[in-house]
Design an enzyme around this catalytic site. Sequence first.
Site, PDB file in Angstrom:
ATOM      1  N   ASP A 187       0.848  -1.202   0.000  1.00  0.00           N
ATOM      2  CA  ASP A 187       0.000   0.000   0.000  1.00  0.00           C
ATOM      3  C   ASP A 187       0.880   1.247   0.000  1.00  0.00           C
ATOM      4  O   ASP A 187       2.030   1.211   0.451  1.00  0.00           O
ATOM      5  CB  ASP A 187      -0.861   0.048   1.280  1.00  0.00           C
ATOM      6  N   ARG A 227      -1.457  -0.554  -8.400  1.00  0.00           N
ATOM      7  CA  ARG A 227      -2.837  -0.185  -8.071  1.00  0.00           C
ATOM      8  C   ARG A 227      -2.897   1.343  -8.122  1.00  0.00           C
ATOM      9  O   ARG A 227      -2.072   2.007  -7.482  1.00  0.00           O
ATOM     10  CB  ARG A 227      -3.228  -0.655  -6.671  1.00  0.00           C
TER      11      ARG A 227
HETATM   12  C1  LIG Z   1      -8.870  -1.199  -3.174  1.00  0.00           C
HETATM   13  C2  LIG Z   1      -8.431   0.128  -2.656  1.00  0.00           C
HETATM   14  C3  LIG Z   1      -7.167   0.254  -2.118  1.00  0.00           C
HETATM   15  C4  LIG Z   1      -6.709   1.496  -1.665  1.00  0.00           C
HETATM   16  N1  LIG Z   1      -5.425   1.629  -1.239  1.00  0.00           N
HETATM   17  C5  LIG Z   1      -4.969   2.853  -0.918  1.00  0.00           C
HETATM   18  C6  LIG Z   1      -3.593   3.073  -0.625  1.00  0.00           C
HETATM   19  O1  LIG Z   1      -2.764   2.158  -0.668  1.00  0.00           O
HETATM   20  N2  LIG Z   1      -3.206   4.334  -0.297  1.00  0.00           N
HETATM   21  C7  LIG Z   1      -4.090   5.388  -0.265  1.00  0.00           C
HETATM   22  O2  LIG Z   1      -3.674   6.521   0.000  1.00  0.00           O
HETATM   23  N3  LIG Z   1      -5.404   5.197  -0.519  1.00  0.00           N
HETATM   24  C8  LIG Z   1      -5.849   3.971  -0.851  1.00  0.00           C
HETATM   25  N4  LIG Z   1      -7.175   3.815  -1.151  1.00  0.00           N
HETATM   26  C9  LIG Z   1      -8.147   4.900  -0.851  1.00  0.00           C
HETATM   27  C10 LIG Z   1      -8.275   5.886  -2.007  1.00  0.00           C
HETATM   28  O3  LIG Z   1      -7.080   6.610  -2.141  1.00  0.00           O
HETATM   29  C11 LIG Z   1      -9.436   6.851  -1.788  1.00  0.00           C
HETATM   30  O4  LIG Z   1      -9.258   7.553  -0.598  1.00  0.00           O
HETATM   31  C12 LIG Z   1     -10.789   6.198  -1.748  1.00  0.00           C
HETATM   32  O5  LIG Z   1     -10.877   5.132  -2.635  1.00  0.00           O
HETATM   33  C13 LIG Z   1     -11.896   7.215  -2.144  1.00  0.00           C
HETATM   34  O6  LIG Z   1     -11.672   7.670  -3.440  1.00  0.00           O
HETATM   35  P1  LIG Z   1     -12.604   7.266  -4.691  1.00  0.00           P
HETATM   36  O7  LIG Z   1     -11.702   6.910  -5.828  1.00  0.00           O
HETATM   37  O8  LIG Z   1     -13.545   6.226  -4.311  1.00  0.00           O
HETATM   38  O9  LIG Z   1     -13.295   8.627  -5.145  1.00  0.00           O
HETATM   39  P2  LIG Z   1     -14.106   9.726  -4.355  1.00  0.00           P
HETATM   40  O10 LIG Z   1     -14.222  10.869  -5.298  1.00  0.00           O
HETATM   41  O11 LIG Z   1     -13.541   9.988  -2.999  1.00  0.00           O
HETATM   42  O12 LIG Z   1     -15.506   9.053  -4.150  1.00  0.00           O
HETATM   43  C14 LIG Z   1     -16.362   8.722  -5.237  1.00  0.00           C
HETATM   44  C15 LIG Z   1     -17.648   8.120  -4.700  1.00  0.00           C
HETATM   45  O13 LIG Z   1     -17.370   6.883  -4.069  1.00  0.00           O
HETATM   46  C16 LIG Z   1     -18.139   6.703  -2.901  1.00  0.00           C
HETATM   47  N5  LIG Z   1     -17.236   6.703  -1.722  1.00  0.00           N
HETATM   48  C17 LIG Z   1     -15.928   6.996  -1.712  1.00  0.00           C
HETATM   49  N6  LIG Z   1     -15.421   6.866  -0.468  1.00  0.00           N
HETATM   50  C18 LIG Z   1     -16.436   6.508   0.310  1.00  0.00           C
HETATM   51  C19 LIG Z   1     -16.555   6.220   1.701  1.00  0.00           C
HETATM   52  N7  LIG Z   1     -15.534   6.279   2.528  1.00  0.00           N
HETATM   53  N8  LIG Z   1     -17.776   5.874   2.188  1.00  0.00           N
HETATM   54  C20 LIG Z   1     -18.854   5.777   1.360  1.00  0.00           C
HETATM   55  N9  LIG Z   1     -18.790   6.046   0.026  1.00  0.00           N
HETATM   56  C21 LIG Z   1     -17.619   6.402  -0.480  1.00  0.00           C
HETATM   57  C22 LIG Z   1     -19.104   7.856  -2.860  1.00  0.00           C
HETATM   58  O14 LIG Z   1     -20.276   7.488  -3.565  1.00  0.00           O
HETATM   59  C23 LIG Z   1     -18.342   8.931  -3.616  1.00  0.00           C
HETATM   60  O15 LIG Z   1     -19.181   9.922  -4.158  1.00  0.00           O
HETATM   61  C24 LIG Z   1      -7.612   2.601  -1.685  1.00  0.00           C
HETATM   62  C25 LIG Z   1      -8.888   2.467  -2.234  1.00  0.00           C
HETATM   63  C26 LIG Z   1      -9.294   1.274  -2.733  1.00  0.00           C
HETATM   64  C27 LIG Z   1     -10.642   1.183  -3.365  1.00  0.00           C
END
Ligand SMILES: Cc1cc2nc3c(=O)[nH]c(=O)nc-3n(C[C@H](O)[C@H](O)[C@H](O)COP(=O)(O)OP(=O)(O)OC[C@H]3O[C@@H](n4cnc5c(N)ncnc54)[C@H](O)[C@@H]3O)c2cc1C
Length: 305
Positions: free
Chosen positions: A131, A183
């Site tokens: 990560d 990723r």
């Molecule tokens: C498999 C996976 C691994 C990850 N690994 C890392 C990592 O190693 N390092 C790192 O910094 N980040 C990691 N993340 C987190 C990532 O960086 C984001 O903070 C997170 O995925 C929210 O961004 P988004 O792309 O969903 O878009 P956003 O614009 O934040 O959200 C888009 C939509 O998704 C839904 N959504 C998003 N978050 C939430 C929530 N918490 N609760 C409910 N609905 C939500 C809502 O409908 C929102 O409108 C990971 C995410 C995933 C999916």
Amino acid sequence: MLTRSALIYLSRQEGLKEFAARFSLFRKLTTRFIAGETIDEAIAAIREINARGCSASFDHLNESVDSAAETEAEVTEYLNVLARIDDTGIKSNVSIKLTQFGLEIDSELAYRNARRVVEDAKRRGNFARIDMEGSNVTQATLDIFNRLRAEFDLNDVGIVVQSYLYRTKDDVSALLKIPARIRLCKGAYDEPAEVAYPNKKDVDQNYVRVMQMLLSSGVYHGIATHDPKMIDATVDFAQREGISKDAFEFQMLYGIRRDLQEQLARDGYGMRVYVPYGKHWYPYFMRRLAERPANIWFVVKNLWK
Ligand SMILES: Cc1cc2nc3c(=O)[nH]c(=O)nc-3n(C[C@H](O)[C@H](O)[C@H](O)COP(=O)(O)OP(=O)(O)OC[C@H]3O[C@@H](n4cnc5c(N)ncnc54)[C@H](O)[C@@H]3O)c2cc1C
């Protein structure tokens, strides 16, 4: 934005964790995002995820570990997880954090610990993903990944990049030359404007740009997002470029947009769900609250009931 920064600040306050954990009600609310405290609970969650046509990635919650003994316990936990994946036949790989393995104590210790997990994953024909954490450890994380990638194969160990960082496009260009399995996510930490795009529009634009670099590379990558706009852009780009559905996978977090997870799996895309479990749920949980103000209301409403 203020709420997001405040919640991320609170996620780093250990004292509050102790306080919050005392309330069983608060702990119950975490079950929306966290599969449980034990490996057995995580396995039960992954069986359900597999039954819905998705694969998984174990994440034993812990970060910023500050004693060598605790890092040893983390390695043991992951070796146990890899053995249990084999024993149970569930479809899952593992995700690790280098600060969990001692990166903030001694980078050699983190390297040696991560190496043990990657070596065992390789021996079992599995895969370990490192990560990406806060920007204070981005370079150190990439350095350790590059060392491991020089010793292990493409399908043994992978890395994560964050589209909110200015440096990510350059990092991805360098990683694709090795090559590496990546990723792509937007990024979950509170970063200053010196290192990260402050506006969501720019983070999203960079996400699409990097997604296109990844999909064009011919390597199997993970597109991690719940954002329908990012997903549509990925599907459109893949269709336009004739990239097949099994050349990459989508990834989402446990408990978030389950409807979309199932839809993408039904549509024939690879869908991996990241499954966090363990006692140290507090910082992870607070980062999930920070991502979406509606989650705070969900918590407040339920505490009130
Ligand atoms: C498999 C996976 C691994 C990850 N690994 C890392 C990592 O190693 N390092 C790192 O910094 N980040 C990691 N993340 C987190 C990532 O960086 C984001 O903070 C997170 O995925 C929210 O961004 P988004 O792309 O969903 O878009 P956003 O614009 O934040 O959200 C888009 C939509 O998704 C839904 N959504 C998003 N978050 C939430 C929530 N918490 N609760 C409910 N609905 C939500 C809502 O409908 C929102 O409108 C990971 C995410 C995933 C999916």
